[in-house]
Design a protein around this motif. Sequence first.
Motif: not given
Length: 92
Positions: A88-92, A80-86
């Motif tokens: 909610n996964p953005v990818h993969p 998983a990848v998250h924007r800092t402070g969130t």
Amino acid sequence: MLLIPCPWCGDRDETEFGYGGQAHVPYPEAPETLTDAEWAEYLFVRDNPEGPFTEQWVHTAGCRRWFTLVRDTTCNDILAVHRTGTTNPVHP
């Protein structure tokens, strides 16, 4: 070599990124009260799990933004990848 999914720029080669260490390490509430040994433990001692591990990365050769990545340390799969402070996964 890893192909890392930047939450803003998409998939990029590992060489474009900087590793920031373990994510979510809380800063001591009263750092001035820590002994040298306690301060050293905060600075240098981190988890070393076999399996999923949450890390901080920065896209140094791209958008220059920090993000959180969950990587399986046994096979380097990015889970998983998250924007800092969130959360909610953005990818993969």
